[in-house]
Every structure is written in C-alpha cells, then in structure tokens.
Design an enzyme around this catalytic site. Structure first.
Site, mmCIF file in Angstrom:
data_model
loop_
_atom_site.group_PDB
_atom_site.id
_atom_site.type_symbol
_atom_site.label_atom_id
_atom_site.label_comp_id
_atom_site.label_asym_id
_atom_site.label_seq_id
_atom_site.Cartn_x
_atom_site.Cartn_y
_atom_site.Cartn_z
ATOM 1 N N ARG A 70 0.822 -1.224 0.000
ATOM 2 C CA ARG A 70 0.000 0.000 0.000
ATOM 3 C C ARG A 70 0.853 1.271 0.000
ATOM 4 N NH1 ARG A 70 -5.436 1.900 1.463
ATOM 5 N NH2 ARG A 70 -5.312 3.709 2.811
ATOM 6 N N ILE A 96 -7.115 7.930 -1.543
ATOM 7 C CA ILE A 96 -7.073 6.462 -1.507
ATOM 8 C C ILE A 96 -7.930 6.097 -0.292
ATOM 9 C CG2 ILE A 96 -4.871 6.544 -0.227
ATOM 10 C CD1 ILE A 96 -4.132 3.829 -1.298
ATOM 11 N N SER A 97 -8.845 5.144 -0.450
ATOM 12 C CA SER A 97 -9.780 4.809 0.622
ATOM 13 C C SER A 97 -9.076 4.173 1.819
ATOM 14 C CB SER A 97 -10.844 3.840 0.119
ATOM 15 O OG SER A 97 -11.480 4.347 -1.022
ATOM 16 N N GLN A 98 -9.760 4.246 2.939
ATOM 17 C CA GLN A 98 -9.319 3.566 4.173
ATOM 18 C C GLN A 98 -9.190 2.055 3.873
ATOM 19 O OE1 GLN A 98 -12.562 3.736 6.868
ATOM 20 N NE2 GLN A 98 -11.433 3.019 8.631
#
Ligand code: SAH
Length: 249
Positions: A70, A96-98
């Site tokens: 990530r 960028i999402s959780q």
C-alpha cells in the site's frame, strides 16, 4: 456490527482532515526512512487489527492485503501513514480509501478467481491491485489523466499483467470488454449509471456508493433473471463521480 462499521467509517472521515493538518506540522518526520521490512510489519498489523478483527475472514482476501504494498500507492511524503486506519490524499483533491473500506467492498463482491472485473475510479490503483490478486482480469477507468497514468505506470512496475487502466469517463463503462462478473465503483454518482447496469453479467454483482456529496449509501446490486436486486448496505462518503467538465453525475 453495523453501528460499529458506521462509527469506524465516520472516524476515518473525520480523522482525515486532522491527519492532513498534522502532516503539515511534521513534514520532516524522521520516519521517512522506513525500511521495506518495517512496512511489511505495519502491513501485517493493518490486516490483523483493521481488517480481520473487524470481521473480514476470507483468507484469500486477507492474503491479498498482506501482499499489496500500500505504501507504494500513496505520495512519497505520506508513506509513513500508508498503513494507518484512514483515507489519504493522493493529489488532484482525490483520496485512496481507508484499508477497511477497500476490504469491505472487495468482500461484498463475492469474487471468484475466474472473474472479470470493472472498476470505476482507479485513483491510486490500490483497489485495482487488490482485485488483480484475486481475479482473472481487472479493467479500471480513471477520469483524471495524471492519476490514471501514474496508476498505470505503478501497476506495470509491480507487474500486474492482468490489469488494464484507461483514462476516460467511467460513467459510460467499458463496452469493449463487457459484460463483467463484478463492477466496483469508488466515486459516487447520484444514481446508478444505466451503462454500468447493462454491462453487468447475469449473476453479476455491483458495489457502488450512491447519493449527494454529503449523504451516500453503499449499494450492492445483483443481476438475476435479467433483473437487478438492490440492497443498501451502509452510509459512506466518497468523492463524487464527475463528467469530463467536472460536473457531478
Ligand atoms: N479506488 C481508488 C480510490 C479512488 S477515489 C484507490 O484505490 O485509490 C475516486 C476516483 O474516482 C478519483 O480518482 C476520481 O478522479 C475518480 N472519478 C470521478 N469521476 C469519475 C468518472 N466519471 N470516471 C472515472 N473516474 C472517476
């Protein structure tokens, strides 16, 4: 359980601006020299605490999160926050999402190894990489050229040969490769685009945030007997789906 998820999402959303501010203050964080081993330790901890403990138990999904780096998908100066429990800015006012939300949406799609997936909203390319680990092929569309091109390069560098990135308007879907076993949308239109409904295979699933800029629900659709069954799963907040002029769909 549902309440817990809502709380976690809200916490993620509210933390985001705070972390953003904090980052201005600690720009010269000594942690910037983080080794790959340390990133891996943090990644495994993220999977354990943020994903597995919150109820996502599919071993193949968990393994994909253990594998995808990530930190490579976030801007250089935010790498040290890559494995934290919140979304992060990726430039062009996008995020960028959780990690948990990426996992939650991935699980909701009930994927098979042989599936062909369409993603709308490539952003950093992280969600696409997770899908690339799990499925046969991933087709992903990003409307902002700089983000789409950057994600394309990174996914190539990480050797994801089963992911195809296109810069374009995802509202239209990707007719040339339709129909898809599953469609995941990571930006929010006010209603489900009909092209996307049409490009879903019989038996296919779509997960999509639907609503205004302030109030959205994650909706799961299933196509059965050529009809779409719709289920609201939980309240969320994604960036809006926009047309090429920037107007919200
Ligand atoms: N899935 C991403 C998160 C994306 S944020 C990740 O893993 O990082 C949502 C993205 O949707 C943004 O990059 C935004 O530019 C994009 N987007 C908005 N409207 C779009 C449209 N009509 N077609 C394709 N992408 C769109």
């Amino acid at each position: 359980m549902k309440n817990l998820k809502i709380t976690l999402l809200l916490v993620g959303l509210f933390l985001f601006p705070i972390i953003g501010l904090a980052n201005d203050v600690i720009k010269d964080d000594p942690e910037q020299n983080i080794s790959e081993t340390e990133f891996q330790t943090r990644r495994l901890e993220m999977v354990e605490k943020q994903i597995r403990k919150r109820g996502i138990r599919d071993r193949v999904i968990l393994d994909s999160f253990r594998k995808v780096p990530r930190h490579r998908f976030v801007p250089e100066d935010l790498k040290y926050l890559a494995y934290n429990d919140h979304p992060l800015p990726i430039g062009e006012a996008q995020t960028i999402s959780q990690p948990y939300i990426v996992a939650f949406m991935t699980e909701a799609l009930n994927l098979s190894r042989s599936d062909k997936i369409l993603e709308i909203g490539t952003g950093s390319g992280y969600q696409a990489a997770i899908l690339g680990e799990l499925c046969d092929s991933v087709f992903t569309i990003e409307i902002i050229a700089s983000l789409g091109n950057r994600a394309k390069l990174l996914l190539e560098e990480l050797d994801y040969q089963n992911i195809k990135v296109k810069v374009g308007d995802g509202y239209l879907g990707w007719e040339a490769y339709a129909p898809f076993d599953a469609i995941i949308v990571t930006c929010a239109p006010t209603r489900v685009p009909s092209n996307l409904k049409n490009q879903l295979k019989e038996g296919g699933r779509m997960i999509i945030p639907v609503g205004s800029s302030y109030s959205q629900n994650l909706v799961l659709l299933r196509k059965a007997n050529n009809q779409l069954l719709e289920e609201k799963i939980l309240p969320v907040l994604f960036v809006p789906m926009v047309d090429p002029s920037g107007k919200k769909y």
